[in-house]
Design a protein around this motif. Sequence first.
Motif, PDB file in Angstrom:
ATOM      1  N   TYR A  54       0.834  -1.193   0.000  1.00 41.09           N
ATOM      2  CA  TYR A  54       0.000   0.000   0.000  1.00 41.09           C
ATOM      3  C   TYR A  54       0.873   1.249   0.000  1.00 41.09           C
ATOM      4  O   TYR A  54       1.996   1.235   0.521  1.00 41.09           O
ATOM      5  N   PHE A  55       0.323   2.316  -0.536  1.00 42.48           N
ATOM      6  CA  PHE A  55       0.978   3.623  -0.591  1.00 42.48           C
ATOM      7  C   PHE A  55       0.222   4.570   0.329  1.00 42.48           C
ATOM      8  O   PHE A  55      -1.001   4.700   0.226  1.00 42.48           O
ATOM      9  N   CYS A  56       0.938   5.246   1.216  1.00 38.21           N
ATOM     10  CA  CYS A  56       0.342   6.241   2.094  1.00 38.21           C
ATOM     11  C   CYS A  56       0.665   7.621   1.545  1.00 38.21           C
ATOM     12  O   CYS A  56       1.838   7.977   1.413  1.00 38.21           O
ATOM     13  N   SER A  57      -0.372   8.382   1.228  1.00 37.48           N
ATOM     14  CA  SER A  57      -0.176   9.711   0.634  1.00 37.48           C
ATOM     15  C   SER A  57      -0.263  10.849   1.651  1.00 37.48           C
ATOM     16  O   SER A  57      -0.164  12.017   1.277  1.00 37.48           O
ATOM     17  N   THR A  58      -0.399  10.541   2.910  1.00 37.84           N
ATOM     18  CA  THR A  58      -0.520  11.579   3.931  1.00 37.84           C
ATOM     19  C   THR A  58       0.769  12.406   3.981  1.00 37.84           C
ATOM     20  O   THR A  58       1.846  11.845   4.210  1.00 37.84           O
ATOM     21  N   PRO A  59       0.673  13.719   3.768  1.00 41.62           N
ATOM     22  CA  PRO A  59       1.875  14.556   3.666  1.00 41.62           C
ATOM     23  C   PRO A  59       2.815  14.498   4.860  1.00 41.62           C
ATOM     24  O   PRO A  59       4.031  14.445   4.692  1.00 41.62           O
ATOM     25  N   ASP A  60       2.306  14.501   6.072  1.00 45.70           N
ATOM     26  CA  ASP A  60       3.177  14.555   7.242  1.00 45.70           C
ATOM     27  C   ASP A  60       3.500  13.179   7.830  1.00 45.70           C
ATOM     28  O   ASP A  60       4.075  13.074   8.906  1.00 45.70           O
ATOM     29  N   CYS A  61       3.180  12.126   7.120  1.00 49.19           N
ATOM     30  CA  CYS A  61       3.497  10.759   7.555  1.00 49.19           C
ATOM     31  C   CYS A  61       4.792  10.320   6.879  1.00 49.19           C
ATOM     32  O   CYS A  61       4.950  10.474   5.669  1.00 49.19           O
ATOM     33  N   GLU A  62       5.703   9.764   7.636  1.00 50.18           N
ATOM     34  CA  GLU A  62       6.987   9.307   7.094  1.00 50.18           C
ATOM     35  C   GLU A  62       6.873   7.992   6.318  1.00 50.18           C
ATOM     36  O   GLU A  62       7.770   7.612   5.589  1.00 50.18           O
ATOM     37  N   VAL A  63       5.756   7.293   6.493  1.00 47.13           N
ATOM     38  CA  VAL A  63       5.553   6.018   5.802  1.00 47.13           C
ATOM     39  C   VAL A  63       5.158   6.290   4.352  1.00 47.13           C
ATOM     40  O   VAL A  63       4.263   7.085   4.088  1.00 47.13           O
ATOM     41  N   VAL A  64       5.841   5.632   3.422  1.00 50.05           N
ATOM     42  CA  VAL A  64       5.469   5.709   2.010  1.00 50.05           C
ATOM     43  C   VAL A  64       4.740   4.428   1.631  1.00 50.05           C
ATOM     44  O   VAL A  64       3.661   4.473   1.059  1.00 50.05           O
ATOM     45  N   TYR A  65       5.329   3.288   1.972  1.00 52.67           N
ATOM     46  CA  TYR A  65       4.723   1.994   1.670  1.00 52.67           C
ATOM     47  C   TYR A  65       4.635   1.164   2.936  1.00 52.67           C
ATOM     48  O   TYR A  65       5.434   1.310   3.857  1.00 52.67           O
ATOM     49  N   PHE A  66       3.672   0.266   2.950  1.00 55.48           N
ATOM     50  CA  PHE A  66       3.612  -0.749   3.993  1.00 55.48           C
ATOM     51  C   PHE A  66       2.900  -1.956   3.399  1.00 55.48           C
ATOM     52  O   PHE A  66       2.264  -1.870   2.357  1.00 55.48           O
ATOM     53  N   ASP A  67       3.063  -3.086   4.064  1.00 57.07           N
ATOM     54  CA  ASP A  67       2.443  -4.313   3.551  1.00 57.07           C
ATOM     55  C   ASP A  67       1.347  -4.792   4.498  1.00 57.07           C
ATOM     56  O   ASP A  67       1.059  -4.150   5.502  1.00 57.07           O
ATOM     57  N   THR A  68       0.753  -5.907   4.148  1.00 53.35           N
ATOM     58  CA  THR A  68      -0.351  -6.444   4.945  1.00 53.35           C
ATOM     59  C   THR A  68       0.093  -6.858   6.348  1.00 53.35           C
ATOM     60  O   THR A  68      -0.729  -6.945   7.248  1.00 53.35           O
ATOM     61  N   SER A  69       1.381  -7.074   6.538  1.00 55.30           N
ATOM     62  CA  SER A  69       1.921  -7.372   7.871  1.00 55.30           C
ATOM     63  C   SER A  69       2.325  -6.096   8.611  1.00 55.30           C
ATOM     64  O   SER A  69       2.890  -6.155   9.684  1.00 55.30           O
ATOM     65  N   HIS A  70       2.083  -4.951   7.978  1.00 53.97           N
ATOM     66  CA  HIS A  70       2.394  -3.624   8.494  1.00 53.97           C
ATOM     67  C   HIS A  70       3.889  -3.340   8.586  1.00 53.97           C
ATOM     68  O   HIS A  70       4.315  -2.501   9.370  1.00 53.97           O
ATOM     69  N   LYS A  71       4.693  -4.040   7.749  1.00 56.18           N
ATOM     70  CA  LYS A  71       6.097  -3.658   7.596  1.00 56.18           C
ATOM     71  C   LYS A  71       6.095  -2.345   6.845  1.00 56.18           C
ATOM     72  O   LYS A  71       5.444  -2.198   5.823  1.00 56.18           O
TER      73      LYS A  71
END
Length: 149
Positions: A54-71
């Motif tokens: 998954y791609f996180c588009s939230t501007p102030d979130c440092e996460v760009v991608y994560f998987d179903t295991s939340h890596k």
Amino acid sequence: MMEECCNELNEMNIKRNDHCPSCKNKPKNVKLITLKSLLVPASLETLNAKETYYFCSTPDCEVVYFDTSHKKYLVSEIKVPVHQKDENAPICYCFDWTNEKINNYLQKGLTPVDAIRENMKENRCGCEVNNPQGSCCLGNVTAFIKQYS
């Protein structure tokens, strides 16, 4: 062709129960090829090809991608700046349409949308490997023009 690039958006579905493990906002699915193309080598070595990403588009979130295991894969683990998280990043990655380039084009009475569509028509875009969101940049360009013109 143009349709192939942008129609992939329709194929990506968000699982309703998934959310970014950091900001809790809803993400969008992204294909594995995008991560393979844009993760730095050390992070690429930790990729599990069997996961859904998954791609996180939230501007102030440092996460760009994560998987179903939340890596999580953070901004620092991506080879390019992420438009949604960095105002200096390209808006269109395939043809390097930046805020400045778009504004210059608009000041001349031209629209970058036509130029981008022409390149898409000629099957020149590679959004799935160039754009961190893994999908067509045209929507981002159009939103930028509406917001800043």
